[in-house]
Design a protein around this motif. Structure first.
Motif, PDB file in Angstrom:
ATOM      1  N   GLY A 104     -12.252  -2.238  18.367  1.00  0.00           N
ATOM      2  CA  GLY A 104     -13.695  -2.456  18.477  1.00  0.00           C
ATOM      3  C   GLY A 104     -14.345  -3.083  17.274  1.00  0.00           C
ATOM      4  O   GLY A 104     -15.586  -3.045  17.140  1.00  0.00           O
ATOM      5  N   HIS A 134     -15.343  -8.583  18.988  1.00  0.00           N
ATOM      6  CA  HIS A 134     -15.611  -8.684  20.417  1.00  0.00           C
ATOM      7  C   HIS A 134     -15.287 -10.089  20.913  1.00  0.00           C
ATOM      8  O   HIS A 134     -15.594 -11.073  20.244  1.00  0.00           O
ATOM      9  CB  HIS A 134     -17.085  -8.380  20.716  1.00  0.00           C
ATOM     10  CG  HIS A 134     -17.504  -6.989  20.360  1.00  0.00           C
ATOM     11  ND1 HIS A 134     -16.775  -5.871  20.690  1.00  0.00           N
ATOM     12  CD2 HIS A 134     -18.618  -6.534  19.693  1.00  0.00           C
ATOM     13  CE1 HIS A 134     -17.392  -4.786  20.252  1.00  0.00           C
ATOM     14  NE2 HIS A 134     -18.523  -5.163  19.646  1.00  0.00           N
ATOM     15  N   CYS A 137     -19.755  -3.689  24.736  1.00  0.00           N
ATOM     16  CA  CYS A 137     -20.583  -3.032  23.711  1.00  0.00           C
ATOM     17  C   CYS A 137     -22.043  -3.398  23.927  1.00  0.00           C
ATOM     18  O   CYS A 137     -22.408  -4.589  23.891  1.00  0.00           O
ATOM     19  CB  CYS A 137     -20.134  -3.451  22.301  1.00  0.00           C
ATOM     20  SG  CYS A 137     -21.117  -2.716  20.975  1.00  0.00           S
ATOM     21  N   CYS A 142     -24.088  -5.160  20.750  1.00  0.00           N
ATOM     22  CA  CYS A 142     -23.765  -6.487  20.210  1.00  0.00           C
ATOM     23  C   CYS A 142     -23.977  -7.568  21.264  1.00  0.00           C
ATOM     24  O   CYS A 142     -23.731  -7.349  22.460  1.00  0.00           O
ATOM     25  CB  CYS A 142     -22.317  -6.524  19.726  1.00  0.00           C
ATOM     26  SG  CYS A 142     -21.964  -5.352  18.394  1.00  0.00           S
ATOM     27  N   HIS A 153     -18.418  -6.900  15.352  1.00  0.00           N
ATOM     28  CA  HIS A 153     -19.138  -5.715  15.820  1.00  0.00           C
ATOM     29  C   HIS A 153     -20.179  -5.252  14.773  1.00  0.00           C
ATOM     30  O   HIS A 153     -19.877  -5.120  13.589  1.00  0.00           O
ATOM     31  CB  HIS A 153     -18.145  -4.585  16.103  1.00  0.00           C
ATOM     32  CG  HIS A 153     -18.796  -3.293  16.508  1.00  0.00           C
ATOM     33  ND1 HIS A 153     -19.458  -3.145  17.710  1.00  0.00           N
ATOM     34  CD2 HIS A 153     -18.892  -2.091  15.856  1.00  0.00           C
ATOM     35  CE1 HIS A 153     -19.925  -1.916  17.792  1.00  0.00           C
ATOM     36  NE2 HIS A 153     -19.597  -1.258  16.669  1.00  0.00           N
TER      37      HIS A 153
END
Length: 313
Positions: free
Chosen positions: A64, A67, A73, A76, A87
């Motif tokens: 994580g 991305h 998420c 973001c 991230h």
């Protein structure tokens, strides 16, 4: 210059431990690249693949820290196609607008500093030129100063407990109040008053003796009366001030220049004072004898006095 931020707990964060050193090294390089180019965390796919291997990229995505398009998420933004996003980048790093504002502020500070330095440099150059001119003028005027403005000599300084310090009322560094300029209105040859003419600004400008604040104080007056009894000190001082007002000259020490003026006035007064020649004899009937007759009469008077003293003995 912008900085990619890592807090002091980054090295022990669970994601960092899971990613491993190789993937963390890639993460740092990607963060610095995004900060340098003000991408606000967005990364071009070619850059990411150029910096890291497929395994390290996949490791960052898995834990994580990075991305790819279509990530889940909610904090973001989605990267561009074939791109990536770091991230929580903006939670720890400045936005493009903030960095540009900081750079502009720094640019203005630097420009202000350069402007101030230039003004100070120009001011120093001007002061240096002024001081050089002043020193040159001082060297040119030194012979005149030495002639017209001597220091107190041993014969006058210290009389009646006076000294150079007394002529400044005990404080050589504090000037006395300046004497006011006097404006004189008179009639010219045409019968018109000069006061009706336009003001002569150069004439009204204060002269050096007024700017320096010369005035006759009690210590100077006592010295003059003690050294030259009978001299009209106020009249001589008024003549002294009028002279230097009219010439506009400046002296290193006004009290010294004034003292020389008083000495010269006293000498001139003594020269003008009439004296009785040694070869002149006044008779009781008012008649005066001069020349050889005076000498003969003098010897006869001495002989008569000797005879008188002999008879009385």
């Amino acid at each position: 210059m912008a900085w990619f931020a890592l807090d002091d707990g980054f090295d022990t964060h669970p994601k960092v431990r899971k990613a491993g050193n190789a993937a963390v090294g890639l993460f740092v390089r990607l963060g610095v690249h995004a900060t340098k180019h003000l991408t606000e965390g967005h990364l071009d796919g070619d850059i990411v693949r150029h910096y890291g291997t497929a395994a390290t990229i996949r490791k960052l995505i898995t834990v994580g820290m990075l991305h790819e398009p279509g990530h889940g998420c909610t904090r973001c933004p989605q990267p561009a196609a074939d791109g990536y996003y770091i991230h929580d980048y903006l939670d720890y790093n400045k936005s493009r607008a903030q960095i540009e504002a900081a750079r502009e502020s720094a640019r203005k500070r630097q420009q202000k500093g350069r402007d101030n330095a230039r003004r100070n440099r120009n001011g120093r150059d001007s002061d240096a030129n002024l001081n050089a001119n002043s020193r040159q003028n001082a060297r040119s005027s030194q012979p005149n100063w030495d002639e017209n403005a001597p220091l107190f000599d041993d014969e006058t300084a210290g009389q009646d407990d006076l000294s150079r310090r007394d002529t400044h009322e005990g404080a050589t560094v504090v000037p006395s109040p300046p004497l006011p300029s006097q404006n004189y209105d008179g009639a010219d040859v045409g019968g018109e008053a000069t006061g009706s003419r336009a003001a002569d600004l150069d004439h009204l400008a204060p002269t050096p003796i007024e700017v320096d604040g010369f005035h006759l104080n009690d210590a100077m007056r006592r010295w003059a009366h003690a050294t030259y009894p009978g001299l009209d000190v106020d009249h001589s001082t008024a003549q002294f001030i009028s002279h230097y007002r009219s010439t506009g000259a400046r002296r290193k020490s006004w009290p010294d220049a004034w003292q020389k003026w008083i000495r010269d006035d006293a000498r001139r007064a003594a020269e003008r004072r009439p004296s009785t020649p040694s070869n002149v004899i006044a008779l009781p009937n008012g008649q005066t004898l001069t020349g050889t007759d005076a000498k003969v009469a003098g010897w006869m008077a001495i002989a008569a006095q000797l005879r008188q003293e002999g008879d009385s003995a």
